[in-house]
Design a protein around this motif. Structure first.
Motif, PDB file in Angstrom:
ATOM      1  N   TRP A 166       1.430  -4.290   8.364  1.00 45.82           N
ATOM      2  CA  TRP A 166       0.747  -5.580   8.294  1.00 45.82           C
ATOM      3  C   TRP A 166      -0.769  -5.413   8.380  1.00 45.82           C
ATOM      4  N   ILE A 167      -1.310  -4.513   7.568  1.00 45.58           N
ATOM      5  CA  ILE A 167      -2.715  -4.157   7.646  1.00 45.58           C
ATOM      6  C   ILE A 167      -3.498  -4.887   6.547  1.00 45.58           C
ATOM      7  N   THR A 168      -4.327  -5.840   6.955  1.00 44.90           N
ATOM      8  CA  THR A 168      -5.180  -6.561   6.017  1.00 44.90           C
ATOM      9  C   THR A 168      -6.200  -5.609   5.400  1.00 44.90           C
ATOM     10  N   ASN A 169      -6.409  -5.737   4.095  1.00 42.48           N
ATOM     11  CA  ASN A 169      -7.357  -4.931   3.304  1.00 42.48           C
ATOM     12  C   ASN A 169      -6.860  -3.517   3.041  1.00 42.48           C
ATOM     13  N   GLY A 170      -5.692  -3.145   3.539  1.00 42.09           N
ATOM     14  CA  GLY A 170      -5.279  -1.743   3.513  1.00 42.09           C
ATOM     15  C   GLY A 170      -5.322  -1.094   2.143  1.00 42.09           C
ATOM     16  N   SER A 171      -4.766  -1.754   1.131  1.00 43.01           N
ATOM     17  CA  SER A 171      -4.640  -1.138  -0.191  1.00 43.01           C
ATOM     18  C   SER A 171      -5.958  -1.051  -0.943  1.00 43.01           C
ATOM     19  N   VAL A 172      -6.971  -1.788  -0.502  1.00 43.38           N
ATOM     20  CA  VAL A 172      -8.275  -1.754  -1.184  1.00 43.38           C
ATOM     21  C   VAL A 172      -9.362  -1.131  -0.319  1.00 43.38           C
ATOM     22  N   ALA A 200      -1.487   3.642   1.109  1.00 41.75           N
ATOM     23  CA  ALA A 200      -1.433   2.263   1.622  1.00 41.75           C
ATOM     24  C   ALA A 200      -0.635   1.390   0.658  1.00 41.75           C
ATOM     25  N   PRO A 201       0.685   1.473   0.692  1.00 46.50           N
ATOM     26  CA  PRO A 201       1.508   0.648  -0.195  1.00 46.50           C
ATOM     27  C   PRO A 201       1.322  -0.834   0.113  1.00 46.50           C
ATOM     28  N   LEU A 202       1.253  -1.633  -0.932  1.00 46.53           N
ATOM     29  CA  LEU A 202       1.082  -3.071  -0.797  1.00 46.53           C
ATOM     30  C   LEU A 202       2.362  -3.705  -0.282  1.00 46.53           C
ATOM     31  N   ILE A 203       2.235  -4.641   0.655  1.00 47.15           N
ATOM     32  CA  ILE A 203       3.385  -5.412   1.141  1.00 47.15           C
ATOM     33  C   ILE A 203       3.525  -6.658   0.280  1.00 47.15           C
ATOM     34  N   THR A 214      -2.323  -7.293   1.995  1.00 47.32           N
ATOM     35  CA  THR A 214      -1.631  -6.836   3.206  1.00 47.32           C
ATOM     36  C   THR A 214      -0.835  -5.585   2.857  1.00 47.32           C
ATOM     37  N   SER A 215      -0.936  -4.560   3.686  1.00 52.90           N
ATOM     38  CA  SER A 215      -0.406  -3.255   3.318  1.00 52.90           C
ATOM     39  C   SER A 215       0.236  -2.556   4.507  1.00 52.90           C
TER      40      SER A 215
END
Length: 388
Positions: A166-172, A200-203, A214-215
């Motif tokens: 549940w990591i905001t900004n993770g994939s970018v 960082a796979p996208l959720i 969210t990733s």
């Protein structure tokens, strides 16, 4: 931060500088976010997120309450007002700014080495680099002490293995602040996202915060040099200190979502005609509008009080819990009530209400659940910790 009818005169409590911050952020949102955010929510994406991040950086809202390194050095109250205006557009956009400034940048600013600060903070303040914050795990949410991500020594290097969720900004993100268990306790690490072993796979399949990236963070033998560790903090007080910064922004931000839904309900009630008259002319509708306005007004007053305390250096963590618990809960109730005023139209993305309502279901949980903030306040009131 004025709703359609500012019955309490809230704007009169702000300085000219604070009102100017609100106006500047509101203008950017009106031009660059509001016309498109319903479509972003429906698509489950923020197209051209880097372009938007650079515009937010140019406005000065990324890490705006931090000093130096290209940051604007504004007050906590001004930062809160910016969060309110951002979340009046969408919780996902405010989350982007909060994670960038109050989690990733704050961790570097407060706990990082001078080299780490110089490497990342100016670029992040300008929006040229995006950060994320890796604390929550699939099996460690409210109990971060049970995190399974580990960092072990290998010569002078560190090797990180684990998962964050549940990591905001993770994939970018260009850089991730990752917290891990070490033989010396929990430590933070600055992880460039192009490091081998990091992904960082996208959720997907979210029905809330859809206009937000969210990733999951996957760390599979990520090798980092010794100087990747944040040197100025050890233990959970590091990530918890960052979370307290982000929670403060939520106290304000939730009232932005509430304001937008209140405005939508007032406008709709004045235009929708039933039984030969606007529904705003019926007593039950007026009661809803009045109750929503009361809770919005009290929530903004609480946020402003906490902002003044933070600027004075006297804000305590349990007071942030008080604000987060109350304001998100009441904002969600305002959005749900606004939905009933709009009737069937309340579930349409042609109006902002269902989007804000769905978003706040996530805001209610992240940065501390209702249960955790309730127990924080219970301990402050009684002196007894009831977490276990």
């Amino acid at each position: 931060m004025t709703p359609v009818n500012d019955l309490a005169g809230l704007n009169e409590l702000l300085t000219p500088e604070e009102r100017a911050v609100g106006a500047s952020v509101r203008q950017l949102c009106a031009e660059r976010i509001d016309p498109y955010v319903g479509e972003w929510f429906e698509q489950g994406d923020i197209p051209r997120i880097r372009e938007l991040t650079k515009e937010l950086g140019a406005l000065g809202v990324l890490g705006m309450h931090l000093e130096g390194y290209g940051c604007a050095g504004m007050s906590a109250t001004e930062y809160g007002i910016a969060c309110l205006e951002l979340e009046a557009s969408d919780s996902g956009v405010r989350s982007l700014v909060s994670v960038q400034g109050s989690l990733a940048m704050f961790a570097l600013w407060r706990y990082g080495s001078e080299e780490q600060k110089q490497r990342w903070l100016p670029a992040m303040a300008a929006g040229d680099a995006i950060g994320c914050f890796g604390l929550t795990e699939p099996d460690a949410g409210s109990d971060p002490a049970s995190m399974r991500t580990k960092a072990r020594r290998d010569g002078t290097d560190w090797i990180l293995d684990g998962r964050k969720m549940w990591i905001t900004n993770g994939s970018v993100a260009d850089v991730a602040i990752v917290w891990a268990q070490t033989e010396d306790g929990v430590r933070g690490f600055v992880v460039p996202t192009d490091t081998p072993g990091f992904s960082a796979p996208l959720i997907k399949h979210k029905l809330s915060l859809r206009a937000s990236i969210t990733s999951e963070l996957v760390l599979d033998g990520v090798r980092l040099p010794a100087d990747a560790m944040l040197p100025e903090v050890r233990g959970l007080k590091g990530p918890l200190g960052c979370l307290n910064e982000a929670r403060y922004g939520i106290v304000w931000g939730a009232m932005g979502a509430a304001r937008t839904c209140l405005e939508a309900a007032i406008e709709y009630a004045g235009q929708r005609t039933q039984f030969g008259r606007p529904i705003a002319a019926f007593q039950l509708t007026q009661q809803k509008l009045v109750d929503m306005t009361l809770e919005y007004t009290k929530g903004v007053l609480l946020a402003l009080h906490l902002g003044r305390r933070k600027d004075a250096g006297s804000l305590r963590p349990e007071q942030v819990s008080l604000g987060k618990l109350n304001n998100v809960r009441e904002a969600l109730d305002i959005c749900r009530t606004a939905r009933t005023v709009l009737g069937a139209n309340g579930i349409s993305l042609e109006f902002p209400v269902i989007r804000h309502m769905n978003n706040l279901e996530s805001v209610l949980t992240y940065e501390g659940t209702v249960e955790m903030h309730t127990l924080v306040l219970g301990q402050a009131l009684t002196g007894h910790a009831a977490f276990r």
